[in-house]
Design a protein around this motif. Structure first.
Motif, PDB file in Angstrom:
ATOM      1  N   LEU A   1      -3.331  -0.180  -7.086  1.00 14.96           N
ATOM      2  CA  LEU A   1      -3.282  -1.059  -5.913  1.00 14.96           C
ATOM      3  C   LEU A   1      -4.494  -1.962  -5.916  1.00 14.96           C
ATOM      4  O   LEU A   1      -5.619  -1.503  -6.122  1.00 14.96           O
ATOM      5  N   TYR A   2      -4.254  -3.261  -5.676  1.00 10.01           N
ATOM      6  CA  TYR A   2      -5.357  -4.197  -5.475  1.00 10.01           C
ATOM      7  C   TYR A   2      -5.389  -4.509  -3.979  1.00 10.01           C
ATOM      8  O   TYR A   2      -4.520  -5.206  -3.459  1.00 10.01           O
ATOM      9  N   SER A   3      -6.351  -3.952  -3.288  1.00  8.19           N
ATOM     10  CA  SER A   3      -6.331  -3.987  -1.827  1.00  8.19           C
ATOM     11  C   SER A   3      -7.444  -4.836  -1.236  1.00  8.19           C
ATOM     12  O   SER A   3      -8.564  -4.894  -1.762  1.00  8.19           O
ATOM     13  N   THR A   4      -7.116  -5.449  -0.110  1.00  5.32           N
ATOM     14  CA  THR A   4      -8.111  -6.128   0.705  1.00  5.32           C
ATOM     15  C   THR A   4      -8.725  -5.148   1.699  1.00  5.32           C
ATOM     16  O   THR A   4      -8.214  -4.044   1.915  1.00  5.32           O
ATOM     17  N   MET A   5      -9.813  -5.568   2.296  1.00  7.93           N
ATOM     18  CA  MET A   5     -10.452  -4.772   3.342  1.00  7.93           C
ATOM     19  C   MET A   5      -9.486  -4.452   4.469  1.00  7.93           C
ATOM     20  O   MET A   5      -9.408  -3.318   4.955  1.00  7.93           O
ATOM     21  N   GLY A   6      -8.684  -5.442   4.887  1.00 12.04           N
ATOM     22  CA  GLY A   6      -7.803  -5.255   6.032  1.00 12.04           C
ATOM     23  C   GLY A   6      -6.742  -4.198   5.823  1.00 12.04           C
ATOM     24  O   GLY A   6      -6.412  -3.442   6.740  1.00 12.04           O
TER      25      GLY A   6
ATOM     26  N   ALA B   1       0.832  -1.209   0.000  1.00 10.86           N
ATOM     27  CA  ALA B   1       0.000   0.000   0.000  1.00 10.86           C
ATOM     28  C   ALA B   1       0.863   1.254   0.000  1.00 10.86           C
ATOM     29  O   ALA B   1       0.561   2.238  -0.686  1.00 10.86           O
ATOM     30  N   GLU B   2       1.946   1.237   0.769  1.00 10.45           N
ATOM     31  CA  GLU B   2       2.856   2.378   0.809  1.00 10.45           C
ATOM     32  C   GLU B   2       3.482   2.619  -0.562  1.00 10.45           C
ATOM     33  O   GLU B   2       3.609   3.774  -1.011  1.00 10.45           O
ATOM     34  N   ALA B   3       3.872   1.545  -1.244  1.00 12.46           N
ATOM     35  CA  ALA B   3       4.472   1.675  -2.573  1.00 12.46           C
ATOM     36  C   ALA B   3       3.479   2.271  -3.565  1.00 12.46           C
ATOM     37  O   ALA B   3       3.838   3.120  -4.391  1.00 12.46           O
ATOM     38  N   ALA B   4       2.229   1.840  -3.490  1.00 11.07           N
ATOM     39  CA  ALA B   4       1.211   2.360  -4.404  1.00 11.07           C
ATOM     40  C   ALA B   4       0.913   3.830  -4.117  1.00 11.07           C
ATOM     41  O   ALA B   4       0.743   4.630  -5.043  1.00 11.07           O
ATOM     42  N   ALA B   5       0.851   4.192  -2.841  1.00  7.84           N
ATOM     43  CA  ALA B   5       0.555   5.573  -2.476  1.00  7.84           C
ATOM     44  C   ALA B   5       1.627   6.532  -2.988  1.00  7.84           C
ATOM     45  O   ALA B   5       1.341   7.695  -3.316  1.00  7.84           O
TER      46      ALA B   5
ATOM     47  N   LEU C   1     -12.617  -6.650  -1.698  1.00 11.76           N
ATOM     48  CA  LEU C   1     -11.372  -6.285  -2.354  1.00 11.76           C
ATOM     49  C   LEU C   1     -11.695  -5.303  -3.469  1.00 11.76           C
ATOM     50  O   LEU C   1     -12.802  -5.319  -4.028  1.00 11.76           O
ATOM     51  N   GLY C   2     -10.701  -4.462  -3.800  1.00 10.74           N
ATOM     52  CA  GLY C   2     -10.959  -3.491  -4.849  1.00 10.74           C
ATOM     53  C   GLY C   2      -9.685  -2.862  -5.377  1.00 10.74           C
ATOM     54  O   GLY C   2      -8.590  -3.078  -4.852  1.00 10.74           O
ATOM     55  N   VAL C   3      -9.861  -2.079  -6.430  1.00 12.60           N
ATOM     56  CA  VAL C   3      -8.750  -1.421  -7.122  1.00 12.60           C
ATOM     57  C   VAL C   3      -8.747   0.064  -6.776  1.00 12.60           C
ATOM     58  O   VAL C   3      -9.802   0.719  -6.772  1.00 12.60           O
ATOM     59  N   LEU C   4      -7.544   0.579  -6.480  1.00 19.73           N
ATOM     60  CA  LEU C   4      -7.382   1.995  -6.167  1.00 19.73           C
ATOM     61  C   LEU C   4      -6.198   2.553  -6.951  1.00 19.73           C
ATOM     62  O   LEU C   4      -5.278   1.821  -7.317  1.00 19.73           O
ATOM     63  N   ALA C   5      -6.213   3.860  -7.178  1.00 20.82           N
ATOM     64  CA  ALA C   5      -5.093   4.567  -7.796  1.00 20.82           C
ATOM     65  C   ALA C   5      -4.506   5.516  -6.751  1.00 20.82           C
ATOM     66  O   ALA C   5      -5.164   5.852  -5.763  1.00 20.82           O
ATOM     67  N   PRO C   6      -3.258   5.952  -6.941  1.00 19.60           N
ATOM     68  CA  PRO C   6      -2.704   6.950  -6.026  1.00 19.60           C
ATOM     69  C   PRO C   6      -3.563   8.214  -6.023  1.00 19.60           C
ATOM     70  O   PRO C   6      -4.112   8.605  -7.053  1.00 19.60           O
ATOM     71  N   ALA C   7      -3.714   8.834  -4.868  1.00 19.11           N
ATOM     72  CA  ALA C   7      -4.478  10.073  -4.776  1.00 19.11           C
ATOM     73  C   ALA C   7      -3.904  11.100  -5.739  1.00 19.11           C
ATOM     74  O   ALA C   7      -2.688  11.220  -5.895  1.00 19.11           O
ATOM     75  N   GLY C   8      -4.785  11.837  -6.406  1.00 21.37           N
ATOM     76  CA  GLY C   8      -4.341  12.820  -7.380  1.00 21.37           C
ATOM     77  C   GLY C   8      -4.382  12.321  -8.806  1.00 21.37           C
ATOM     78  O   GLY C   8      -4.145  13.094  -9.737  1.00 21.37           O
ATOM     79  N   THR C   9      -4.681  11.041  -8.992  1.00 24.65           N
ATOM     80  CA  THR C   9      -4.845  10.507 -10.345  1.00 24.65           C
ATOM     81  C   THR C   9      -6.043  11.184 -11.010  1.00 24.65           C
ATOM     82  O   THR C   9      -7.063  11.436 -10.368  1.00 24.65           O
ATOM     83  N   SER C  10      -5.931  11.472 -12.272  1.00 27.78           N
ATOM     84  CA  SER C  10      -6.997  12.144 -13.018  1.00 27.78           C
ATOM     85  C   SER C  10      -8.346  11.451 -12.835  1.00 27.78           C
ATOM     86  O   SER C  10      -8.457  10.237 -13.019  1.00 27.78           O
ATOM     87  N   PRO C  11      -9.393  12.205 -12.474  1.00 23.88           N
ATOM     88  CA  PRO C  11     -10.728  11.600 -12.355  1.00 23.88           C
ATOM     89  C   PRO C  11     -11.189  10.922 -13.643  1.00 23.88           C
ATOM     90  O   PRO C  11     -11.934   9.944 -13.590  1.00 23.88           O
ATOM     91  N   GLU C  12     -10.741  11.434 -14.791  1.00 23.26           N
ATOM     92  CA  GLU C  12     -11.121  10.830 -16.067  1.00 23.26           C
ATOM     93  C   GLU C  12     -10.523   9.435 -16.200  1.00 23.26           C
ATOM     94  O   GLU C  12     -11.179   8.513 -16.707  1.00 23.26           O
ATOM     95  N   ILE C  13      -9.269   9.266 -15.746  1.00 23.22           N
ATOM     96  CA  ILE C  13      -8.639   7.941 -15.783  1.00 23.22           C
ATOM     97  C   ILE C  13      -9.351   7.002 -14.811  1.00 23.22           C
ATOM     98  O   ILE C  13      -9.600   5.833 -15.119  1.00 23.22           O
ATOM     99  N   VAL C  14      -9.686   7.508 -13.620  1.00 24.39           N
ATOM    100  CA  VAL C  14     -10.403   6.697 -12.633  1.00 24.39           C
ATOM    101  C   VAL C  14     -11.726   6.216 -13.223  1.00 24.39           C
ATOM    102  O   VAL C  14     -12.092   5.032 -13.099  1.00 24.39           O
ATOM    103  N   ARG C  15     -12.461   7.112 -13.885  1.00 28.03           N
ATOM    104  CA  ARG C  15     -13.752   6.739 -14.476  1.00 28.03           C
ATOM    105  C   ARG C  15     -13.570   5.728 -15.615  1.00 28.03           C
ATOM    106  O   ARG C  15     -14.371   4.802 -15.779  1.00 28.03           O
ATOM    107  N   TYR C  16     -12.530   5.918 -16.404  1.00 30.54           N
ATOM    108  CA  TYR C  16     -12.242   4.991 -17.506  1.00 30.54           C
ATOM    109  C   TYR C  16     -11.994   3.587 -16.961  1.00 30.54           C
ATOM    110  O   TYR C  16     -12.560   2.600 -17.462  1.00 30.54           O
TER     111      TYR C  16
END
Length: 327
Positions: A93-98, A79-83, A256-271
């Motif tokens: 990042l592919y993250s678990t709930m924990g 998680a630190e590396a992805a952030a 579980l779910g997929v996340l991007a680093p904060a600040g990633t373009s909202p358009e990329i997130v939506r894509y």
């Protein structure tokens, strides 16, 4: 919306894929392979789910999605590396709930924040822990287990995959709701504790359902309940913990779910969200996951953010009550 129905209400109507050509996203994204950080070792349940999803996502976006296993500290290292990665959508990042809702309270100085360090993209999978007992235990239901535990306070033991894991905190939540005293025995992973559970040295455990399917079929373990609010399709005969009187609010859903680093373009997130919603809603995906006790999920980024915040508050309280902390 109540927490106990929220996870299973975030499924949206499938959205059509518009293309499978590289660079057809906003600003020509993606123009190179996408790295998907999985914060656990290769070969485990999280890694296997990530690889199945990554293969389909690669086909959809026209670029390889490469798995990068970064294990350690309960998923915190990954998680630190992805952030800290570039905010261009090429590292996810592919993250678990924990990782997002337990670790920030469990570790003293986490180097990421579950809310401010990431831009949620989409929920993708949900499974459950399973409460199983050794067949020698004289309880065939959660209610009978509670009665047995109350008659022998501090005597019945439950194993976990380690201090602060979801298997440990599932047991802590069980004790809090049932008002019973169990003996917690942590191991270094699920596999390490399994021999003692099978032999009867440990009476019970709470852990990912897929770990026990074969042992249950062989009659070596007895399932009492899944910890999610609803029964699993793959184990429809096993009740949810919430079906037991007094446990209506008990819920350990392992999403579980997929996340991007904060600040990633909202358009990329939506894509990315559009493609993930489509692939996770395919009937073939559900069919492939069902035997493992896993169900596909799909959500908007906003709904995923709401799940993170709700569960962060919930597990922060459980960790505090259990007085668990890892250096």
């Amino acid at each position: 919306m109540q927490r106990k129905t929220f996870l299973f209400s975030v499924m949206l109507a499938p959205l059509a894929l518009t293309s499978a050509h590289a660079g057809d996203g906003p600003g020509g994204y993606p123009d190179k392979p996408v790295r998907l950080i999985v914060p656990f070792l290769a070969g485990g349940a999280t890694d296997l789910m990530a690889r199945g999803m990554a293969q389909k996502l690669s086909e959809a976006i026209g670029q390889p999605v490469v798995i990068d296993n970064r294990a350690g500290a309960g998923g915190s290292i990954g998680a630190e590396a992805a952030a800290a990665a570039p905010k261009d959508g090429h590292t996810l990042l592919y993250s678990t709930m924990g990782v997002l809702t337990i670790n920030p309270s469990l570790y003293r100085n986490p180097k990421y924040d579950p809310v401010t360090s990431f831009s949620p993209v989409a929920l993708t999978h949900v499974t459950s822990n399973l409460l199983v007992v050794n067949p020698q235990v004289g309880a065939k239901s959660v209610a009978e287990l509670v009665a047995l535990a109350r008659s022998k306070p501090g005597t019945l033991s439950f194993s976990s995959a380690g201090n602060g894991t979801s298997s440990h905190l599932s047991g802590e939540l069980f004790m809090s709701v049932a008002k019973v005293d169990l003996l917690h025995v942590p191991y270094k992973g699920t596999a390490a504790g399994l021999p003692d559970l099978l032999s009867g040295r440990i009476e019970m455990t709470f852990d990912t359902a897929s770990n026990f399917v074969d042992h249950i079929k062989a009659g070596k373990l007895r399932p009492l309940a899944v910890t999610s609010q609803k029964r699993l399709d793959a184990m429809s005969e096993v009740p949810a913990m919430a079906e037991t009187p007094g446990f209506a609010d008990y819920d350990v859903s392992l999403w579980l779910g997929v996340l991007a680093p904060a600040g990633t373009s909202p358009e990329i997130v939506r894509y990315l969200n559009r493609h993930l919603v489509t692939l996770m809603s395919e009937p073939a995906m559900a069919a492939s996951l069902k035997p493992l006790g896993i169900q596909p999920l799909y959500s908007s980024p906003e709904e995923f953010a709401k799940v993170i915040e709700q569960d962060r508050r919930k597990w922060s309280a459980v960790v505090k009550a259990a007085k668990v902390q890892v250096e």
